[in-house]
Each structure stands twice: as C-alpha cells, then as structure tokens.
Design an enzyme around this catalytic site. Structure first.
Site, PDB file in Angstrom:
ATOM      1  N   SER A 138     -65.624 -59.394  33.470  1.00 60.27           N
ATOM      2  CA  SER A 138     -65.777 -58.007  33.943  1.00 60.27           C
ATOM      3  C   SER A 138     -63.959 -57.252  33.848  1.00 60.27           C
ATOM      4  O   SER A 138     -64.367 -56.102  32.489  1.00 60.27           O
ATOM      5  CB  SER A 138     -66.816 -57.801  34.671  1.00 60.27           C
ATOM      6  N   ASP A 139     -63.320 -57.725  34.840  1.00 59.61           N
ATOM      7  CA  ASP A 139     -62.469 -57.105  34.690  1.00 59.61           C
ATOM      8  C   ASP A 139     -61.501 -57.056  33.545  1.00 59.61           C
ATOM      9  O   ASP A 139     -60.381 -56.258  33.018  1.00 59.61           O
ATOM     10  CB  ASP A 139     -61.448 -57.751  35.806  1.00 59.61           C
TER      11      ASP A 139
END
Length: 269
Positions: A138-139
């Site tokens: 996600s990052d």
C-alpha cells in the site's frame, strides 16, 4: 532532482532506527528509502522552524507531504497558503484516507490500506483469516502512483506556468488493482463475490502454487497454453476432455484437475 527531506527534530525520521542497523549506526531500511536525498531536521512546533520549512518550500518546484490532518494548516504550510505565494508550486499529499470525506480526520499505515482496500480479504486460505502481504504494497503503490502524478504535473507546470495540488491515499492504488473482485460483483448483480482461495487461483484453473518434490512450483495457464500443458504432461487427450476443454469447465472441475497437475509435478526430479 534535488530532494530535501524535512524530518522531525531532534531525533529525525523514526525509521532511522529500524533493522538492520549497520556498524556505522545507519538503518538499511532508512538508507534504501532515502538514498540520494538531503535531509533537514526541524521541530515544527516552533514558529521559527515552520518559517524555515515554509521558505524552503516556496523555493522548490514541488512539495510532497504525508503528515497528519491539520498539521500543515496550523503552521502555514498547506496548499492554500503556499500556492498564494507561489502559483507554480506543485504540492502532493499522501494520506491514509484523503483530505476530505468521513475518514479524513483519521491517520493510518500500510496495513490499514491493505485491509480497507479489500486486498486482505482475498489473501489467505478459504477457511483462514485475511492476510497481509509480506511487503508494504500500500505504501509503495501509493508512492509510485504519486510519482506518476508529479511527473505529469511538472509537465503541466512547464507548459502553463501553473502548479497543481495532487492527492493519493493508501487505499486508492490497491483498490484500482482489483482485477475482478469489484467489477465481477457488480456485473453479476451481486450474485458473485470473490473470496480467499488459498494456493489455487479460483477463477483461472490451473493456476497457483503446487507442491513439487523439491519445493513449490508456480503455474498459470490461460487459454491456448492449456493444450500445451496437456502435451507436456503426456496426457494430450485432456485438452479436449469435456470436463476440462473450456475455461468454465476447468473451474467447475478444479479439484480433480489440480490433483492431476500436482501428481504430475511430483514426478519431477
């Protein structure tokens, strides 16, 4: 690009202490994520430190931020304030849930993005718990998406002389990665929902992870390669077998087919 990272003083970015730390005291994680950048530590609770950050931002082509809600506004470092003084400025924000909406007041991390996007719901064994990936996807996906947006904004800036405000959340890129979970549910009128399928991929058979004599083997067969797989297995007749000749048939008879494939893999030396 000349990138200057503003870290919170006086300790700096907390990731400086993450494993694995070299004999020189430098975190390999921090080095990987920040190589090539210059760094400046500022205690933004002090007005003079906020003034330094503000003056620095106004000299840049772009500013990227991922601080909590309201932090920049209280310090005069937000888009509305900075863009009034520099109309060419590009400002890019990464947050968990965006700057507006019912969750805008909340903070979050990679794991939250993986969960809320639905990705964890699709990962793991059918009767097990949702699982996160081994990497902070996600990052990373949010950063890569914002990287593309900044490149386009720089092109726009060069063409028009005007800056832009860009925003990406931790949920957006993973939600966009859904290949069938969202549109399949919608297109079926809600009668179909994708769930966790464990080692095999439930909608494309045979695909997934199979046990071989020396370890795990990844296999994915789409369309035309099906007959070639049958030939390689020494059972060419399976290619036209009514149970397996179509993609739909292979899904319906997945258990039997996957048993045949894994038995074949056990013959590897």
């Amino acid at each position: 690009a000349d990138v200057i990272k503003v870290e919170y003083g006086a300790q700096g970015d907390p990731s400086r202490t993450l494993p694995f730390v070299s004999p020189q005291g430098s975190s390999s994680y921090y080095t990987q994520q920040n190589r090539g950048k210059r760094s400046l530590c500022l205690d933004l609770s002090l007005p003079e430190a906020s003034a330094i950050a503000r003056n620095l931002a106004l000299e840049c082509d772009g500013v990227v931020e991922n601080v909590g809600p309201g932090v920049l506004e209280r310090r005069g470092l937000d888009w509305a304030t900075l863009s009034q003084r520099n109309s060419r400025l590009i400002m890019a924000s990464i947050s968990a849930f965006g700057k507006s909406g019912p969750l805008a007041h909340l903070q979050g991390f990679d794991l939250i993005g993986q969960a809320l996007s639905g990705m964890m719901h699709l990962t793991g064994d059918p009767d097990g718990a949702p699982q996160f990936t081994g990497s902070p996807i996600s990052d990373c996906a949010a950063g890569q998406m914002l990287f593309g947006a900044v490149g386009h904004a720089l092109f726009h800036q060069e063409r028009t002389g005007q800056g832009q405000y860009l925003e990406v959340t931790l949920v957006d890129p993973l939600f966009a990665m859904h290949s069938i979970a969202v549109q399949g549910h919608s297109a079926s009128g809600g009668t179909w929902s994708q769930g966790r399928s464990g080692r095999p991929i439930s909608i494309v058979v045979p695909s997934g992870t199979d046990k071989g004599p020396q370890g795990w083997v990844v296999l994915q067969v789409l369309g035309p390669p099906w007959q070639r797989l049958c030939d390689a297995m020494g059972v060419s007749e399976l290619g036209v077998d009514p149970r397996f000749a179509t993609a739909e048939g292979r899904v319906e008879n997945a258990k039997e087919l996957l048993g045949l494939v894994e038995a074949w893999m056990q013959t590897f030396e």
